[in-house]
Structure formats: C-alpha cells, structure tokens
Design an enzyme around this catalytic site. Structure first.
Site, mmCIF file in Angstrom:
data_model
loop_
_atom_site.group_PDB
_atom_site.id
_atom_site.type_symbol
_atom_site.label_atom_id
_atom_site.label_comp_id
_atom_site.label_asym_id
_atom_site.label_seq_id
_atom_site.Cartn_x
_atom_site.Cartn_y
_atom_site.Cartn_z
ATOM 1 N N SER A 57 0.818 -1.218 0.000
ATOM 2 C CA SER A 57 0.000 0.000 0.000
ATOM 3 C C SER A 57 0.848 1.262 0.000
ATOM 4 O O SER A 57 0.408 2.305 -0.495
ATOM 5 C CB SER A 57 -0.928 -0.001 1.216
ATOM 6 O OG SER A 57 -0.185 -0.170 2.411
ATOM 7 N N ASP A 211 4.914 -5.568 12.544
ATOM 8 C CA ASP A 211 4.046 -5.825 11.396
ATOM 9 C C ASP A 211 4.423 -7.137 10.686
ATOM 10 O O ASP A 211 4.649 -7.141 9.470
ATOM 11 C CB ASP A 211 4.152 -4.649 10.416
ATOM 12 C CG ASP A 211 2.995 -4.615 9.419
ATOM 13 O OD1 ASP A 211 1.947 -5.210 9.711
ATOM 14 O OD2 ASP A 211 3.153 -3.998 8.355
#
Length: 445
Positions: A57, A211
């Site tokens: 993204s 993450d």
C-alpha cells in the site's frame, strides 16, 4: 483468518504485497532523483526488473543490482503521503465525534481514547513511509538479534536515499502462498520460531517488529528453510516497566490471581491511575477481568501441566468491552504487539488447529521469572509459589510450577530444577526458601 474468516483474509492480504503497482517509469525517475551516486543509479536502472516483484500500500519493490550484487529496491508510491494525511483528517474527525457522544447523565458513551488511537495509527503510517527510519531499524535488528536463526536482509547504503530503500536480495518464497489464508504443517516450526522471536523482542530487548504479516515473512529455498523478516518500517519500543509487567501478568493470569493481575494494569499503561486508586472501580475491574478470563481461557478437562487455550478471536472483543467500560488507554506497544502475536498465532493455527499460543508465552514467561533478579519478577515468583496465609513456600504450587515448566519445555522435572539452579532467579528463590526454613525451625524452638 480466525477474526475475519478465510475469504476476507485472502482479500485483505492483497493490501500487503499484491496491490496494483504504479508505472515503472515513475519508479525509474524517483531512483534517478533520489540515489545520489550516479554510477549506482545507472547500474540499478540498467538491471532493474521490468515489473514489480511486490506492491504494497505504501511502496513497490523491484529487483536490481548494486556493484554486481542482487538487491531489492523499495520505492515509495508517488503522492502517498498526501493521501495518508487526508485520510487521517477524516478518521480523526470521526473519532472525535464518537468521543463527544454522551449519555443523558453527561457520562461519555465511549470511554476509550479513540482520537489518541487514530493519531497513533496515522503517525505509524508516516513512520512506515520514512525509509531512513526503516534503514536504521534494520541495522538495529541485525545488531540486537544476531543470535536468532532469523534472516534480516541488510541495507545497501549506496542505493538508499529519500524515497528509495535498497536491501540485500534473499531467495525465498512467501510463507503463505498466494490465494491461501494459512500455511502447511511443515511450516509450523518456522512459525513457532517466529513467535519465540517476537516474544524475545517484546520481553527481552523491547525493540519489536510490529508488522509480521504474511507479506513480510518469507522462507528460504535452502534445506532446511529459514525464516526471513522483511519490512521494518513499523518497529515498536516497549518500556522496561511494561516488559516486566507483561511477564508478571502472564504468570498471574495462568495462576488465576486476578487481584494482582488487575493491579498491574497501571504498569502496563492500560488503565488510568484514577481507576486503580478507586477501590470500588478496581474491584469492578477485577471482577470483569475474572469473567473475561473464564470465557477466554476455558479450564474444563485440562490435564496436569496443561495451559488453558487462549481464544484470540474472543480476546479482541473482551479487550474492546473492557476499554469501553473502564477508560482504557491503548498505548502504541499494545496495539502493535497484539497484532504481531495475533497474526503469527493465526498462521500457526492454520497449520495446527491445536496450537496453543499461551503455552508458548507462558513457557517464555516462566524462564524470565527464573532467570531475572528484577525485584518485580522475583515478587511474582514468590506470589505464585508462596502461601499467603503462612508466608512460606507452598509445595503444592511449587510442584505445579515444576510440572508446567517440564510439560512446556519437554524436559524432565529434575532437569528443570537443575537448569533453574543455574539462573539468577533460581538461586535467589532457593536462597529465600532456605532462609524461610531456617527461620521457621528457629522459631519453633
């Protein structure tokens, strides 16, 4: 998958590394503008793959070479920071509106600090888009965790600047195959190692990759395969008081000592001091914790030495309920760490539905309790091993801890005792037991 189902998980996974890339010419122009060494920039452009090898993204990855060595080049999407800023303003406005909702009595409907959570989320997105920060995180991880059998691709400094980050190329395949929401049984050892690695980050050093989604995890093509961590844009820093508090909290949770567990929520930065200082509200919170634990950790039909199974999908709902009812604050470490461990646990359960993440966490916590001279950890060890009525060692509890440690480590109980006696915490506990026994015998005289 355990939270949103396999089909939604597959759809959301595209946001990790399978989005539509931007035009290659735009990436080439950014490399020309930002890589300061023209010789290196020319080599990167001459050897750059015609298509992106991954597209997330925030950034897109290409394969190229620097000084004849293969590298992965991550290029920031054009205009992405402006888009993040605009979305953050909208989210913050919605969160502010929710915080202003009141009951007729004037009490807030939602007590959680939602605006703070949105601010944290937005700041982390900007942090993730800062490639100089990510390069520093990579170097720090390679320094702190060199003893782990984990591969962290190094930074290639000559090809890194501004909107361009170049890293060593590692041959491997995605841990989760495209179109799948889980992993195979053969990959369970890698995931267990990943969870242990995460716990070491969370509880030992306090510097944590926040993450570790499937798009950031590879397995090498070597035999046996090794686990590769990618994308260090999101790294959480955990204060020492929180690291100590988490170890203590796990021990109290398994021991079902909810009053002491509730008292730790200040150290964990989750509960405001005004709640802890109010006996009535603290009692309500302790009762709510006990009810949540009863639902999350079913103990019926547990075998000796077996740790109750944590149902992570229900944990999210329970945390949400507590946050609304007791003015929870959700600091950065909590949101990031819950996501990291929850992601790895979900993948592990896709390979083995019986996988118990709490057993891994509890085993790690027991080792921390025995291996540390930290006064808080030593106090927790005394709390769960000593009788509150006599102030002396409770041999029944001590045997339970020994059985737990043996069952979780796969070692004989004698070996567990021997190993414990080699640690700082084990020696301190043995000395305390000896002093208590001598004092007791003298008093009886």
């Amino acid at each position: 998958p355990d939270l949103v189902g396999p089909y939604m998980a597959i759809a959301l996974a595209r946001l990790q590394d399978d989005m539509e890339p931007f035009a290659v010419e735009e990436a080439r122009n950014i490399i020309l503008e930002d890589v300061t060494d023209p010789t290196v920039a020319d080599e990167m452009l001459d050897t750059m793959s015609a298509e992106a090898v991954a597209a997330g993204s925030l950034g897109v990855v290409f394969k190229a070479e620097v000084h004849g060595q293969p590298v992965a080049i991550k290029v920031l999407r054009p205009g992405i920071l402006d888009l993040v800023a605009a979305d953050s303003v909208l989210l913050r406005g919605g969160a502010s509106l929710l915080e202003r909702l009141r009951f007729p009595s004037g009490e807030r409907v939602v007590k959680a600090q939602i605006v703070d959570a949105v601010d944290e989320f937005a700041s982390r997105l900007f942090e993730e888009a800062d490639y100089a920060n990510e390069a520093a995180n990579i170097r720090l991880f390679k320094e702190l965790y060199s003893d782990f059998d984990i591969i962290v691709p190094g930074v290639v400094s000559q090809g890194t600047n501004g909107r361009v980050l170049s890293m060593e190329w590692v041959e491997g395949t995605k841990l989760v195959a495209r179109g799948k929401s889980g992993v195979g049984q053969d990959d369970l050892p890698l995931l267990t190692l990943g969870i242990q690695f995460t716990l070491a980050q969370l509880l030992d050093e306090g510097v944590m990759h926040a993450d570790p989604h499937p798009g950031n995890l590879l397995k090498t093509t070597s035999s046996p395969p090794r686990l590769v961590y990618l994308d260090f844009g999101l790294v959480a820093k955990i204060p020492e008081q929180v690291r100590t508090g988490l170890v203590r909290a796990v021990a109290y949770l398994v021991a079902e000592d909810f009053p002491r567990l509730a008292g730790l929520f200040g150290d964990l930065m989750l509960l405001p001091q005004e709640v802890l200082d109010d006996p009535a509200r603290l009692e309500q919170f302790t009762a709510a914790l006990a009810r949540a634990a009863e639902e999350l950790l079913p103990r019926d039909r547990l075998k000796p030495g077996e740790v109750p199974r944590l149902q992570f999908d229900k944990l999210v709902g329970a945390i949400g309920a507590l946050a609304i009812g007791f003015s929870f604050t959700l600091p950065p470490y909590f949101l990031n760490n819950a996501r990291a461990i929850g992601t790895l646990e979900g993948l592990a359960k896709s390979a083995d539905p019986s996988f118990n993440v709490l057993a891994v966490v509890y085993a790690f916590s027991l080792r921390q309790l025995l291996n540390s001279k930290n006064e808080g950890l030593q106090q927790t060890l005394r709390d769960i091993a000593y009788s509150p009525s006599t102030g002396r060692l409770d041999w029944r509890e001590a045997r339970r801890l020994l059985k737990d440690a043996a069952a979780l480590s796969g070692m004989r109980k004698r070996a567990v005792v021997w190993d414990a006696m080699k640690t700082k915490g084990g020696k301190a506990l043995a000395a305390q037991i000896l002093r208590d026994e001598v004092t007791s015998r003298l008093n009886r005289r």
